[in-house]
Design an enzyme around this catalytic site. Structure first.
Site, PDB file in Angstrom:
ATOM      1  N   GLU A   1       0.860  -1.190   0.000  1.00  0.00           N
ATOM      2  CA  GLU A   1       0.000   0.000   0.000  1.00  0.00           C
ATOM      3  C   GLU A   1       0.895   1.238   0.000  1.00  0.00           C
ATOM      4  O   GLU A   1       1.852   1.320   0.760  1.00  0.00           O
ATOM      5  CB  GLU A   1      -0.908  -0.030   1.242  1.00  0.00           C
ATOM      6  CG  GLU A   1      -1.611   1.266   1.573  1.00  0.00           C
ATOM      7  CD  GLU A   1      -2.472   1.842   0.453  1.00  0.00           C
ATOM      8  OE1 GLU A   1      -3.306   1.121  -0.112  1.00  0.00           O
ATOM      9  OE2 GLU A   1      -2.286   3.048   0.141  1.00  0.00           O
ATOM     10  N   GLN A   2       0.527   2.210  -0.829  1.00  0.00           N
ATOM     11  CA  GLN A   2       1.399   3.389  -0.966  1.00  0.00           C
ATOM     12  C   GLN A   2       1.369   4.334   0.234  1.00  0.00           C
ATOM     13  O   GLN A   2       2.360   4.999   0.511  1.00  0.00           O
ATOM     14  CB  GLN A   2       1.028   4.161  -2.235  1.00  0.00           C
ATOM     15  CG  GLN A   2      -0.351   4.796  -2.203  1.00  0.00           C
ATOM     16  CD  GLN A   2      -0.693   5.542  -3.493  1.00  0.00           C
ATOM     17  OE1 GLN A   2       0.097   5.579  -4.426  1.00  0.00           O
ATOM     18  NE2 GLN A   2      -1.863   6.139  -3.549  1.00  0.00           N
TER      19      GLN A   2
ATOM     20  N   TYR B   1     -28.394   8.210   5.323  1.00  0.00           N
ATOM     21  CA  TYR B   1     -28.652   6.936   6.008  1.00  0.00           C
ATOM     22  C   TYR B   1     -27.831   6.864   7.291  1.00  0.00           C
ATOM     23  O   TYR B   1     -26.804   7.528   7.431  1.00  0.00           O
ATOM     24  CB  TYR B   1     -28.359   5.740   5.101  1.00  0.00           C
ATOM     25  CG  TYR B   1     -27.013   5.715   4.412  1.00  0.00           C
ATOM     26  CD1 TYR B   1     -25.868   5.254   5.051  1.00  0.00           C
ATOM     27  CD2 TYR B   1     -26.897   6.144   3.093  1.00  0.00           C
ATOM     28  CE1 TYR B   1     -24.654   5.209   4.390  1.00  0.00           C
ATOM     29  CE2 TYR B   1     -25.684   6.108   2.429  1.00  0.00           C
ATOM     30  CZ  TYR B   1     -24.565   5.640   3.079  1.00  0.00           C
ATOM     31  OH  TYR B   1     -23.359   5.617   2.420  1.00  0.00           O
TER      32      TYR B   1
HETATM   33  C1  LIG Z   1     -19.607   9.602  -3.334  1.00  0.00           C
HETATM   34  C2  LIG Z   1     -19.370   8.137  -3.338  1.00  0.00           C
HETATM   35  C3  LIG Z   1     -20.285   7.290  -2.706  1.00  0.00           C
HETATM   36  C4  LIG Z   1     -20.087   5.908  -2.753  1.00  0.00           C
HETATM   37  N1  LIG Z   1     -21.019   5.105  -2.142  1.00  0.00           N
HETATM   38  C5  LIG Z   1     -20.883   3.766  -2.225  1.00  0.00           C
HETATM   39  C6  LIG Z   1     -21.847   2.914  -1.608  1.00  0.00           C
HETATM   40  O1  LIG Z   1     -22.804   3.362  -0.971  1.00  0.00           O
HETATM   41  N2  LIG Z   1     -21.683   1.567  -1.739  1.00  0.00           N
HETATM   42  C7  LIG Z   1     -20.631   1.014  -2.420  1.00  0.00           C
HETATM   43  O2  LIG Z   1     -20.540  -0.220  -2.508  1.00  0.00           O
HETATM   44  N3  LIG Z   1     -19.685   1.813  -3.002  1.00  0.00           N
HETATM   45  C8  LIG Z   1     -19.799   3.157  -2.912  1.00  0.00           C
HETATM   46  N4  LIG Z   1     -18.850   3.961  -3.484  1.00  0.00           N
HETATM   47  C9  LIG Z   1     -17.738   3.355  -4.237  1.00  0.00           C
HETATM   48  C10 LIG Z   1     -16.648   2.796  -3.346  1.00  0.00           C
HETATM   49  O3  LIG Z   1     -16.246   3.743  -2.397  1.00  0.00           O
HETATM   50  C11 LIG Z   1     -15.462   2.384  -4.215  1.00  0.00           C
HETATM   51  O4  LIG Z   1     -15.904   1.658  -5.339  1.00  0.00           O
HETATM   52  C12 LIG Z   1     -14.509   1.475  -3.438  1.00  0.00           C
HETATM   53  O5  LIG Z   1     -14.120   2.090  -2.236  1.00  0.00           O
HETATM   54  C13 LIG Z   1     -13.284   1.156  -4.298  1.00  0.00           C
HETATM   55  O6  LIG Z   1     -12.360   0.446  -3.533  1.00  0.00           O
HETATM   56  P1  LIG Z   1     -10.926   0.072  -4.135  1.00  0.00           P
HETATM   57  O7  LIG Z   1     -10.234  -0.678  -3.057  1.00  0.00           O
HETATM   58  O8  LIG Z   1     -11.103  -0.553  -5.471  1.00  0.00           O
HETATM   59  O9  LIG Z   1     -10.222   1.458  -4.414  1.00  0.00           O
HETATM   60  P2  LIG Z   1      -9.624   2.519  -3.359  1.00  0.00           P
HETATM   61  O10 LIG Z   1     -10.502   2.644  -2.165  1.00  0.00           O
HETATM   62  O11 LIG Z   1      -9.329   3.752  -4.146  1.00  0.00           O
HETATM   63  O12 LIG Z   1      -8.270   1.861  -2.872  1.00  0.00           O
HETATM   64  C14 LIG Z   1      -7.109   1.833  -3.666  1.00  0.00           C
HETATM   65  C15 LIG Z   1      -5.913   1.723  -2.744  1.00  0.00           C
HETATM   66  O13 LIG Z   1      -4.739   1.526  -3.531  1.00  0.00           O
HETATM   67  C16 LIG Z   1      -3.716   2.377  -3.038  1.00  0.00           C
HETATM   68  N5  LIG Z   1      -2.794   2.600  -4.158  1.00  0.00           N
HETATM   69  C17 LIG Z   1      -2.989   3.363  -5.266  1.00  0.00           C
HETATM   70  N6  LIG Z   1      -1.912   3.305  -6.078  1.00  0.00           N
HETATM   71  C18 LIG Z   1      -1.007   2.489  -5.480  1.00  0.00           C
HETATM   72  C19 LIG Z   1       0.285   2.025  -5.832  1.00  0.00           C
HETATM   73  N7  LIG Z   1       0.880   2.412  -6.987  1.00  0.00           N
HETATM   74  N8  LIG Z   1       0.944   1.186  -4.994  1.00  0.00           N
HETATM   75  C20 LIG Z   1       0.354   0.783  -3.823  1.00  0.00           C
HETATM   76  N9  LIG Z   1      -0.880   1.212  -3.430  1.00  0.00           N
HETATM   77  C21 LIG Z   1      -1.557   2.033  -4.260  1.00  0.00           C
HETATM   78  C22 LIG Z   1      -4.453   3.602  -2.559  1.00  0.00           C
HETATM   79  O14 LIG Z   1      -3.684   4.350  -1.648  1.00  0.00           O
HETATM   80  C23 LIG Z   1      -5.675   2.975  -1.926  1.00  0.00           C
HETATM   81  O15 LIG Z   1      -5.446   2.614  -0.579  1.00  0.00           O
HETATM   82  C24 LIG Z   1     -18.986   5.356  -3.433  1.00  0.00           C
HETATM   83  C25 LIG Z   1     -18.052   6.205  -4.030  1.00  0.00           C
HETATM   84  C26 LIG Z   1     -18.229   7.577  -3.984  1.00  0.00           C
HETATM   85  C27 LIG Z   1     -17.218   8.473  -4.646  1.00  0.00           C
END
Ligand SMILES: Cc1cc2nc3c(=O)[nH]c(=O)nc-3n(C[C@H](O)[C@H](O)[C@H](O)COP(=O)(O)OP(=O)(O)OC[C@H]3O[C@@H](n4cnc5c(N)ncnc54)[C@H](O)[C@@H]3O)c2cc1C
Length: 395
Positions: A35-36, A218
């Site tokens: 994790e970065q 909510y």
């Molecule tokens: C306004 C809003 C409301 C939402 N509401 C909902 C909801 O009600 N229900 C739902 O299911 N979803 C919801 N979502 C969507 C949800 O938040 C995201 O789809 C989800 O959090 C994505 O998770 P992820 O782990 O794929 O990405 P991220 O949470 O972006 O995690 C990516 C991780 O990778 C790390 N990273 C990035 N680049 C590197 C690298 N080169 N090397 C190492 N680490 C790296 C980052 O630091 C981060 O920790 C919502 C989103 C928004 C914007």
């Protein structure tokens, strides 16, 4: 034939990365997570999880952890954003549990993240490396190779790219362009309900639909806190990043033309608003967009989506479970398992991406189109809001 034990690198420790690491570790694989960020900070606000997503958390052994931090609202109310009229109701609570065999839950994202992290840290065969960005990886016929900031070169059997919306692994694997701005801005706030006037507190999910804006409120944390998200049309700031920035209630209210007084009061009362410029990508067009050979993409790295179906994290959880299952199938090589994962997941993710875009159009409509929407909800009742194909899915 016994299940294989693989060495797996997971890049990114958001919901997708932690869930993937946990699912793989519980299946007996050796997992390294990179994790970065040097330390986790509470990012985001609330998250709704449909039964399709809580089912994955239960399968990951987290049922009691979910119970400890989530709220389980009794219903979803859809209201007019301009005069607060009730347009439709979808029973959740016991009915969702009975119908789908898993609850409809609402949580603070930080609580969901903490729950996954705690469970992962209890797994012996997992190492978590913070402050450790992985920006590139090479693969050959037997392994994926990458370097960490300390200069160490590592080789693993396969890799999960869970590095989010701005995924570097994705751009390397798929050679595509960055995500594009949707023209929408999301404002989010999270507050103890005790700090709000009584008439603004809520134990249910409420979606308020207005012309060119909508709001969703909510409860989270067993109902003690209220989450609010308001989405308005606008260019936003920070076009090249997805980090949030503080926002004033006035900036937010400016995008809510004609909003009902109760919504305006809520915006003023909540405080602590943060804004996100919303980005997305076109819906997936094939399995090849979910990875290549030994590198699989999961969560937002593979399929960023608009939040109008509340399923981004839900799809990330489904991905993680499916990937771990495929990687654990006896007789499959890592590339075959990743291919099977991509085939199993891409159509569903694409469907959810498309449905989220469509929801946004309906949510923000005005005039005759809004009339059709409201009539549809009156005539069809809960059937207009329930989505068995979505909530009944087992990843
Ligand atoms: C306004 C809003 C409301 C939402 N509401 C909902 C909801 O009600 N229900 C739902 O299911 N979803 C919801 N979502 C969507 C949800 O938040 C995201 O789809 C989800 O959090 C994505 O998770 P992820 O782990 O794929 O990405 P991220 O949470 O972006 O995690 C990516 C991780 O990778 C790390 N990273 C990035 N680049 C590197 C690298 N080169 N090397 C190492 N680490 C790296 C980052 O630091 C981060 O920790 C919502 C989103 C928004 C914007």
């Amino acid at each position: 034939m016994s299940a294989p034990v693989r060495s797996i690198a997971v890049v990114g420790a958001g919901v997708a990365g932690l869930a993937t690491a946990l699912a793989c570790a519980r299946a007996g694989h050796r997992v390294q997570v990179f994790e970065q960020v040097p330390a986790f900070a509470p990012v985001g606000a609330g998250i709704q999880l449909g039964p399709n997503a809580t089912r994955v958390l239960h399968d990951l052994g987290l049922e009691s952890a979910v119970r400890a931090v989530a709220a389980f609202p009794a219903e979803l109310q859809v209201r007019s954003g301009t005069d607060a009229r009730l347009l439709g109701v979808l029973p959740l609570g016991e009915q969702a549990q009975t119908r789908y065999g898993a609850p409809y839950a609402t949580l603070a994202r930080a609580d969901l993240h903490h729950m996954l992290l705690t469970a992962l840290e209890a797994q012996a065969q997992v190492s978590l490396h913070l402050d450790c960005p992985i920006d590139a990886a090479q693969q050959d016929s037997s392994a994926v190779q990458f370097s960490t900031a300390d200069g160490m070169v590592r080789r693993v059997e396969c890799m999960a790219g869970a590095d989010g919306l701005w995924s570097k692994l994705r751009s390397q694997v798929l050679h595509d362009t960055p995500p594009s701005a949707t023209g929408h801005i999301a404002y989010r706030a999270l507050l103890p309900q005790a700090d709000l006037p009584e008439e603004l507190r809520s134990a249910v999910v409420t979606a308020w639909l207005g012309p060119n804006f909508h709001a969703v409120t909510y409860p989270v944390r067993g109902g003690a806190w209220l989450n609010a998200v308001v989405v308005v049309h606008g260019a936003g700031e920070g076009e090249s990043d997805n980090w949030s920035q503080p926002a004033t209630p006035e900036a937010l209210a400016a995008g809510m033309h004609g909003a009902a007084p109760v919504l305006r009061d809520l915006v003023q009362a909540m405080g602590g608003w943060q804004s996100w410029t919303l980005f997305d990508r076109p819906a997936l067009r094939g399995a090849a967009q979910m990875g290549a050979a030994r590198i699989a993409l999961v969560g937002d790295a593979a399929h960023p989506m608009r939040p109008y179906l509340a399923q981004g994290a839900g799809m990330a959880l489904e991905d993680s479970w499916c990937l771990a299952r495929q990687l654990s199938r006896p007789g499959l090589s890592a590339p075959q398992a990743i291919q099977a994962y991509a085939e199993a997941r891409w159509k569903r993710n694409a469907r959810v991406q498309k449905r989220a875009v469509r929801n946004g159009l309906w949510f923000h409509s005005s005039g005759a189109r809004a009339g059709v929407r409201d009539l549809g909800m009156r005539v069809l009742g809960a059937r207009a809001l329930d989505l068995p194909w979505l909530y009944g899915h087992r990843a």
